[in-house]
Design a protein around this motif. Structure first.
Motif, PDB file in Angstrom:
ATOM      1  N   GLU A  66       0.836  -1.188   0.000  1.00  0.00           N
ATOM      2  CA  GLU A  66       0.000   0.000   0.000  1.00  0.00           C
ATOM      3  C   GLU A  66       0.876   1.244   0.000  1.00  0.00           C
ATOM      4  O   GLU A  66       1.979   1.231   0.548  1.00  0.00           O
ATOM      5  N   ALA A  75      -4.852   4.983   2.152  1.00  0.00           N
ATOM      6  CA  ALA A  75      -4.014   3.880   1.697  1.00  0.00           C
ATOM      7  C   ALA A  75      -4.443   3.452   0.291  1.00  0.00           C
ATOM      8  O   ALA A  75      -5.617   3.187   0.044  1.00  0.00           O
ATOM      9  N   ASP A  77      -3.889   0.781  -2.827  1.00  0.00           N
ATOM     10  CA  ASP A  77      -3.399  -0.565  -3.113  1.00  0.00           C
ATOM     11  C   ASP A  77      -2.405  -0.532  -4.285  1.00  0.00           C
ATOM     12  O   ASP A  77      -2.738  -0.105  -5.386  1.00  0.00           O
ATOM     13  N   SER A  79      -0.329  -3.425  -4.676  1.00  0.00           N
ATOM     14  CA  SER A  79       0.181  -4.793  -4.614  1.00  0.00           C
ATOM     15  C   SER A  79       0.556  -5.348  -5.988  1.00  0.00           C
ATOM     16  O   SER A  79       1.449  -6.184  -6.099  1.00  0.00           O
ATOM     17  N   SER A  82       4.075  -3.625  -6.529  1.00  0.00           N
ATOM     18  CA  SER A  82       4.842  -3.231  -5.339  1.00  0.00           C
ATOM     19  C   SER A  82       6.321  -3.583  -5.441  1.00  0.00           C
ATOM     20  O   SER A  82       7.166  -2.954  -4.805  1.00  0.00           O
ATOM     21  N   GLU A 489      -6.320  -4.606   9.603  1.00  0.00           N
ATOM     22  CA  GLU A 489      -5.515  -5.397   8.676  1.00  0.00           C
ATOM     23  C   GLU A 489      -5.003  -6.674   9.328  1.00  0.00           C
ATOM     24  O   GLU A 489      -4.979  -7.729   8.720  1.00  0.00           O
TER      25      GLU A 489
END
Length: 685
Positions: A66, A75, A77, A79, A82, A489
């Motif tokens: 994030e 936040a 995403d 992913s 990343s 989370e």
């Protein structure tokens, strides 16, 4: 505000400056949260963010999935990319050409705009014309070259003055397509709700039956008054946020005043204690002086009398010596008899004095209360923070509700004769070797990273599994748990009905217990959303849905309808939309789903969906409700309006479904079975 020029373009200067460098935008990139930054500024910030947030695990480095916006902290995403470099992250966010155009107009009006080609080549020239297609300012030489080049000879090049007279031309320039260079986003897919170019339509939206021109989409949006609706909502948000800020600011001032008052109170306590101690010290000093005076006077009398007798003894001793050495025999005998007589008196007087003499010393015994103060009182008192629910109105959820209704309308077309199909993707035995009893999974939930947890009521365990269905960890409870919900989370909460408790746990590399709070009644089904818990208490009178704060305070209890009749009989599972404004409760005894819609804070309207043998329930990303029908041995899906029902998992695929969980990322269902330890995963097509 920027100056109002021809064409009445009026833009706040702050809107055209980077939030990181506070300068005019240079190649602005826009995040999903709508905040924009210069490309280089954003790249540097992402680079620093990656360096700060990456974690080394052995020889490998785990990059953050994030990215947090530096302005609003939302936040985002990342992913999917990343593991790539910061520069690649930056290019994943779209270039905002609209901001670039607005900035160009602003700089033109200020007389600060320079020729685009010259600037890119390191030179600086004044703008004399503007290319409509290239959206760029040109100097005299570049304008001439631009008209002469084959690729741009047909472009519309306006003089600076002409362009300034028709700045509304910006409204004719559509966004460029990031996927297909040279194409503009002049189409809009009503189904997927995204802009697209003709190539996008051919490649990605050819099966969509609601693709219209941007012009038609805007026309319809204006007819529906969507811009006005959104602007009104944004204004309401701002008003609410201003109230929150004002409330918090006033409370900060109040807390500062309370702090100052308490500090003064602490000082006054010290002064009062010191004053009391001063008075006691003066009193005991006077008492000591009086005692000391009495004792010393008595001893001085004893010393004085002793000295007088001593003087007599010395005199008698000298008289006897003189008489013995110089007197006659008769003088000596007379003195001897007289000294004998006096010795008798000396012995008698000193004997009397000796019998009265006593040694003394001062002994101080501290008062027990003072001793308690010195030895046992370790602090002034207990300092606590007393929280109470804010009197602020709940934040507006009009867009959330509108979206839910909209999604419900759209879903009608997706539940055709074929409808959604869920295929069995995995069946696995979740029983552990040390499980003593047959497993009975009454709760389940997916974590954000694809892992999931199961509540094994029979064996008093919570079990953590990887997204590949491998058992990672488990934790044992002293009483039987019932349900589980995701809190954050890496945080979950489990209900423990027998001890009237809710246990919070962390789910990092292992499961660890964290906070715990008790409830007035036994809680069974539970759902956490937007900082509060919805928990079901069916042993109460009447059975109720409890709204509980994150620190365990009961905020509301919903148990009766407008006529005072009980809403529930045996409510066992609860779920809600992401906003917490629409809540669904499965009632095992009544065989129905009760739907509660929030109208104001903790005030709800209700309706029911009649089904039999209901158990676990969950919602998917579209707002569709999935209901486990335990003894009917099936799972059914209900539209957001509750007016259409369809079997999604039949009795041939499942037996006695109990708990159910939806994985939003993978679009799949997890279903437990009441008569066996085998858990089944169904993947939507």
């Amino acid at each position: 505000m920027a100056k109002t020029g021809r064409g009445d373009i009026k833009v706040n200067e702050r809107f055209l400056t980077c939030g990181l460098c506070s300068q005019w935008f240079t190649q602005p990139r826009t995040l999903p949260c709508l905040h924009s930054y210069c490309e280089n500024c954003l790249s540097k910030h992402i680079h620093d963010y990656i360096a700060k947030s990456s974690v080394k695990k052995g020889s490998q480095t785990a990059h953050p999935t994030e990215y947090v916006c530096p302005t609003c902290n939302k936040a985002i995403d990342v992913s999917k990319f990343s593991s790539q470099s910061a520069k690649n992250w930056t290019t994943k966010f779209p270039l905002n050409t609209f901001l670039m155009d607005l900035l160009d107009v602003e700089l033109l009006m200020r007389g600060e705009k320079t020729c685009g080609p010259c600037t890119r080549n390191g030179d600086r020239s004044d703008v004399v014309s503007w290319c409509k297609e290239c959206r760029d300012g040109l100097c005299k030489n570049c304008s001439k070259v631009h008209r002469g080049m084959r690729v741009s000879m047909d472009h519309t090049v306006l003089s600076k003055e002409e362009f300034m007279k028709h700045v509304s031309l910006l409204q004719e320039q559509q966004e460029p397509c990031q996927k297909h260079p040279g194409k503009t986003l002049d189409m809009y897919c009503m189904t997927d709700r995204e802009l697209c170019c003709p190539n996008c339509v051919a490649e990605e939206h050819r099966r969509c039956d609601r693709v219209v021109s941007v012009m038609d989409a805007v026309k319809q949006s204006r007819l529906d008054k969507t811009p006005e609706f959104l602007k009104k909502n944004l204004e309401e948000y701002n008003e609410h946020i201003e109230k929150v800020i004002a409330s918090r600011t006033n409370k900060l001032l109040s807390l500062d005043e309370q702090k100052t008052k308490l500090i003064d109170e602490f000082a006054q306590i010290r002064i009062n204690v010191i004053n009391i101690l001063d008075k006691m010290e003066k009193a005991i000093k006077k008492e000591l002086s009086d005692i000391h005076s009495g004792e010393t006077k008595a001893m001085e009398k004893e010393v004085s009398k002793s000295r007088k007798i001593q003087s007599a003894v010395t005199n008698a001793h000298e008289l006897l010596n003189v008489t013995e050495n110089h007197g006659s025999d008769s003088n000596l005998m007379k003195t001897i008899e007289e000294v004998k007589r006096e010795c008798l008196w000396y012995e008698e007087e000193m004997g009397k004095l000796r019998s009265k003499i006593q040694d003394c010393e001062y002994v101080f015994e501290i008062d027990e209360h003072i001793e308690t103060l010195l030895n046992k009182v370790k602090k002034y008192g207990d300092l606590k923070v007393r929280h109470s629910p804010s009197k602020l109105q709940p934040f507006p959820n009009t867009v959330t509700i509108e979206k839910s209704i909209e999604q419900g309308k759209q879903f009608k077309s997706t539940l055709s004769l074929k409808g959604r199909k869920a295929e069995l993707a995995k069946a696995f035995d979740a029983k552990m070797e040390d499980d003593i009893k047959d497993c009975w999974y009454t709760g389940a939930a997916f974590l954000s990273d694809g892992r999931f947890v199961l509540v094994d009521r029979s064996n008093r365990k919570l079990k953590l599994f990887s997204k590949n269905y491998r058992l990672l960890n488990s934790i044992f409870f002293t009483t039987k748990p019932w349900d589980v919900t995701v809190v954050g989370e890496n945080e979950i909460a489990v209900t423990l009905p027998e001890e009237h408790g809710i246990q919070l746990l962390t789910t990092g590399d292992s499961i660890k217990m964290s906070d715990y709070f008790t409830t007035e009644e036994a809680c069974f089904g539970i759902k956490h959303v937007r900082g509060k818990f919805f928990a079901l208490c069916y042993d109460g009178k009447p059975p109720a849905l409890k709204v509980i704060s994150s620190d365990g305070r009961e905020l509301a209890a919903i148990g009766v309808d407008d006529d005072g009749s009980p809403l529930f009989s045996r409510p066992i599972y609860v779920t809600s939309n992401n906003a917490g404004t629409v809540i669904f409760v499965s009632d095992e005894r009544r065989g129905c789903i009760t739907c509660l819609t929030e109208t104001s804070e903790h005030c709800y309207t209700y309706s029911t969906i009649d089904l039999s043998h209901v158990a676990g329930i969950t919602l998917d990303r579209e707002g569709n409700l999935y209901v486990c029908r335990n003894h009917a041995k099936s799972v059914q899906v209900v539209t957001p309006e509750g007016d259409r029902i369809k079997t999604i998992v039949s009795r041939e695929e499942i037996t006695y479904p109990r708990a159910i969980a939806y994985d939003e990322k993978e679009d799949r269902l997890l279903i437990t079975q009441g008569d066996k330890s085998v858990v089944k995963i169904f993947q939507f097509e």
